[in-house]
Design a protein around this motif. Structure first.
Motif, short mmCIF file in Angstrom:
data_model
loop_
_atom_site.label_atom_id
_atom_site.label_comp_id
_atom_site.label_asym_id
_atom_site.label_seq_id
_atom_site.Cartn_x
_atom_site.Cartn_y
_atom_site.Cartn_z
N LYS A 28 -30.30 -49.59 -84.26
CA LYS A 28 -29.31 -50.58 -83.81
C LYS A 28 -30.12 -51.80 -83.45
N ALA A 29 -31.32 -51.86 -83.21
CA ALA A 29 -32.07 -52.79 -82.67
C ALA A 29 -32.41 -54.05 -83.63
N SER A 30 -32.85 -55.16 -83.19
CA SER A 30 -32.85 -56.30 -84.13
C SER A 30 -34.29 -56.28 -84.66
N TYR A 31 -35.13 -55.68 -84.09
CA TYR A 31 -36.62 -55.69 -84.61
C TYR A 31 -37.06 -56.91 -84.47
N LYS A 36 -30.11 -56.13 -88.32
CA LYS A 36 -30.45 -54.66 -88.31
C LYS A 36 -30.96 -54.60 -89.58
N LEU A 37 -31.71 -53.33 -89.49
CA LEU A 37 -32.45 -52.77 -90.55
C LEU A 37 -32.41 -51.36 -90.65
N ASN A 38 -32.13 -50.72 -92.02
CA ASN A 38 -32.45 -49.32 -92.21
C ASN A 38 -33.65 -48.76 -92.04
N THR A 39 -33.76 -47.36 -91.35
CA THR A 39 -34.92 -46.93 -91.17
C THR A 39 -35.32 -45.60 -91.68
N TRP A 40 -34.27 -44.68 -92.05
CA TRP A 40 -34.41 -43.30 -92.53
C TRP A 40 -34.41 -43.12 -93.98
N SER A 41 -35.22 -42.10 -94.46
CA SER A 41 -35.39 -41.67 -96.02
C SER A 41 -35.56 -40.34 -96.08
N VAL A 42 -35.20 -39.94 -97.44
CA VAL A 42 -35.56 -38.59 -97.52
C VAL A 42 -36.27 -38.57 -98.97
N SER A 43 -37.47 -37.81 -98.94
CA SER A 43 -38.30 -37.65 -100.34
C SER A 43 -38.16 -36.46 -100.80
N LEU A 44 -38.50 -36.06 -102.18
CA LEU A 44 -38.67 -34.84 -102.88
C LEU A 44 -40.03 -35.17 -103.67
N THR A 265 -38.15 -41.05 -103.59
CA THR A 265 -37.53 -41.43 -102.19
C THR A 265 -36.34 -42.16 -102.15
N TYR A 266 -35.29 -41.53 -101.39
CA TYR A 266 -33.90 -41.94 -101.41
C TYR A 266 -34.07 -42.66 -99.94
N LYS A 267 -33.64 -44.03 -99.81
CA LYS A 267 -33.47 -44.66 -98.80
C LYS A 267 -32.12 -44.63 -98.10
N LEU A 268 -31.86 -43.94 -96.72
CA LEU A 268 -30.56 -43.80 -96.05
C LEU A 268 -30.28 -45.26 -95.63
N GLY A 269 -29.04 -45.32 -95.03
CA GLY A 269 -28.47 -46.28 -94.47
C GLY A 269 -27.28 -47.16 -95.17
N LYS A 270 -26.51 -47.93 -94.51
CA LYS A 270 -25.61 -48.50 -95.00
C LYS A 270 -25.65 -49.98 -95.71
N ASN A 271 -25.01 -50.26 -96.80
CA ASN A 271 -25.05 -51.42 -97.44
C ASN A 271 -26.50 -51.81 -97.87
N TYR A 282 -39.25 -65.25 -103.05
CA TYR A 282 -38.66 -64.10 -102.56
C TYR A 282 -37.83 -64.81 -101.29
N GLU A 283 -36.49 -64.38 -101.27
CA GLU A 283 -35.59 -64.97 -100.36
C GLU A 283 -34.55 -63.78 -99.79
N TYR A 284 -34.67 -63.90 -98.45
CA TYR A 284 -33.95 -62.77 -97.65
C TYR A 284 -32.39 -63.16 -97.32
N ASP A 285 -31.34 -62.72 -97.46
CA ASP A 285 -30.26 -63.12 -97.07
C ASP A 285 -29.26 -61.78 -96.31
N THR A 286 -29.40 -61.77 -95.24
CA THR A 286 -28.76 -60.69 -94.33
C THR A 286 -27.31 -60.45 -94.49
N THR A 287 -26.81 -61.61 -94.90
CA THR A 287 -25.29 -61.35 -94.95
C THR A 287 -24.72 -60.43 -96.15
N LYS A 288 -25.66 -60.41 -97.03
CA LYS A 288 -25.09 -59.43 -98.25
C LYS A 288 -25.68 -57.88 -98.09
N GLY A 289 -26.14 -57.69 -96.88
CA GLY A 289 -26.17 -56.26 -96.68
C GLY A 289 -27.35 -55.91 -95.79
N THR A 290 -28.26 -54.76 -95.82
CA THR A 290 -29.17 -54.27 -94.99
C THR A 290 -30.40 -54.12 -95.67
#
Length: 486
Positions: A28-31, A36-44, A265-271, A282-290
């Protein structure tokens, strides 16, 4: 050398970052950025394993066939799962578990081979070497990690004679009663060291290669303790409980195991989204997702300030300029207290008493007709003064007396505002305007005003002129404004 030093410090402070950074960084932090940024992942992961210890024929090349005097060391592998938590762009934690088997053999001295099943679980900290050494803007789709940590390995091993396949030793086979039993699991501490290369395939999936060497705190993974007589081939196939050689380490080094793995690796998180290239950049646009913290440095999400040119500033100022104020709101041509914009009779004679609409009224008749206890209408009047004086002129006595009579009969309130012309300092004019307004109030009280609390006073010095610096204009500015209100 500076970048190498940064890497060493990052590895050394890994466990401290795991506790301290978890408070600083959370989903939930702004870093340190606006989004906001997603932070969790699961790997096989899965791949071949390799043993390094006493029952190992060559240092770097495993034997690839089974015969009367050799055994295939290549038919071993593992699979595993890992849960990752990215604490910052450069540092992350992983909790992983692996399940697999190991194979090895040694002709000289031991003439034995072994097979072992193992289970290993670790907590590791990883450092993003790519961003640390080259920066977050280079090799955008690639990520290179170095990691280390601590874990526990459970292993169950059996050693056999080459050629015959006769069982020679087991792990934990003897309970002290001399009866041989099948191998059981032992456990010991493990320290994994490794490196992983990842490629970002999509907003959700990464693929990569993982290479690891695990140092184990035992010499028994191959059911063989180096230098122990029970481990040597004696021509008769010395066999028995491995508990007869209970030492953790013999004359050789501690055992190690390693693997090379393919990882998904599957990256967890919303949007979930990933950065896109626009016009070669490379350009970042946080209005399109996370975005995910694995791949995104939060500092890149902070837009640089826009520095406008003078022409742009002027254009913005003109676009936001308010509409011009009607000059009639700021002028009172007849000095009756009502601005020309609202004044229905803009040319009332000097000294007139007017209504809220600026129309002259017969104040004496108005006072006579006023009903006791009722509120009065809005009425304006001015009292002017000579230069640098606060003495009320006799010509205003009658009007002020009528004000007292009206206030005593009705519920009128009176607002007094004192003013001065500009021919003195601001500090002096404030004091002069205050003396003038207090002079009017004192006169009203002396004339019998029964409730002085209904008088409100203000004094503005020369800050609210209604005339220019001509003689007539200066006369208008030396005033006390009276405003009777309901």
């Amino acid at each position: 050398m500076k970048k190498v030093s940064l890497f060493v410090k990052a590895m050394g402070l890994g466990l401290l970052a795991a506790t301290g950074a978890s408070a600083q960084y959370n989903p939930k932090a702004s870093y340190e950025g606006p989004a906001k940024l997603n932070t969790w992942s699961v790997s096989l992961m899965g791949g071949p394993t390799q043993f390094f210890g006493d029952l190992r024929e060559y240092d770097f090349y495993p034997v690839g066939k089974t015969s009367s005097d050799s055994y295939n060391e290549r038919n071993s592998g593992f699979f595993g799962v890992a849960v990752g938590k990215q604490l910052s762009h450069l540092f992350g934690l992983q909790l992983d578990a692996q399940f697999g088997n190991l194979v090895g053999m040694k002709r000289r001295q031991y003439f034995s081979y072994f097979r072992s099943n193992f289970i290993q679980t670790d907590l590791t900290g990883s450092v993003n070497l790519k961003s640390l050494l080259f920066g977050p803007n280079k090799m955008k789709r690639w990520k290179i990690d170095a990691y280390t940590g601590i874990g526990v390995v459970f292993f169950k091993s059996t050693a056999y004679e080459i050629g015959t396949g006769r069982v020679r030793r087991w792990t934990k086979t003897n309970n002290g009663d001399g009866i041989l039993r099948e191998a059981k699991y032992e456990k010991d501490w493990a320290i994994p060291l490794g490196a992983a290369i990842h490629y970002e395939v999509s907003p959700r999936f990464d693929v990569g290669l993982d290479f690891r060497i695990t140092h184990v705190n035992t010499d028994r993974i191959d059911a063989t303790v180096g230098g122990n007589s029970s481990s040597y081939f004696d021509g008769y196939g010395t066999r028995g409980a491995f508990d007869r050689a209970p030492e953790r380490r013999g004359e050789s080094n501690l055992d190690k195991l390693g693997y090379g793995a393919v990882m998904v690796t599957y990256k967890l998180g919303k949007n979930a989204i990933r950065v896109q290239k626009v016009n070669g950049k490379y350009e970042y646009d946080t209005t399109k997702g996370t975005y995910h913290l694995r791949w995104t440095d939060p500092k890149l999400l902070i837009k640089p300030p826009v520095i406008l040119t003078l022409e742009q500033i002027d254009s913005v100022a003109k676009a936001n300029r308010p509409k011009d104020i009607d000059p009639r709101l700021l002028t009172d041509s007849d000095n009756d207290g009502v601005s020309d914009y609202f004044d229905r009779q803009p040319n009332t004679p000097a000294g007139s008493i007017v209504s809220g609409a600026g129309e002259a009224i017969d104040f004496e008749k108005y006072v006579s007709a006023a009903l006791p206890g009722v509120a009065c209408a809005e009425i304006f009047a001015n009292v002017t003064f000579d230069t640098d004086k606060n003495i009320i002129k006799p010509q205003f006595f009658d009007m002020l007396n009528k004000v007292v009579e009206l206030m005593n009969k009705t519920q009128c309130r009176l607002q007094l505002s004192g003013h001065a012309d500009r021919r003195a300092s601001d500090r002096y004019n404030i004091a002069l305007s205050r003396r003038r307004v207090e002079a009017v109030k004192n006169y009203l009280v002396k004339q019998g005003l029964n409730d002085p609390n209904r008088i409100v006073i203000d004094y503005f010095g020369s800050f609210k002129p209604i005339g220019d610096n001509s003689r007539n204009g200066l006369t208008k500015n030396r005033r006390v404004e009276l405003r009777l209100v309901p």
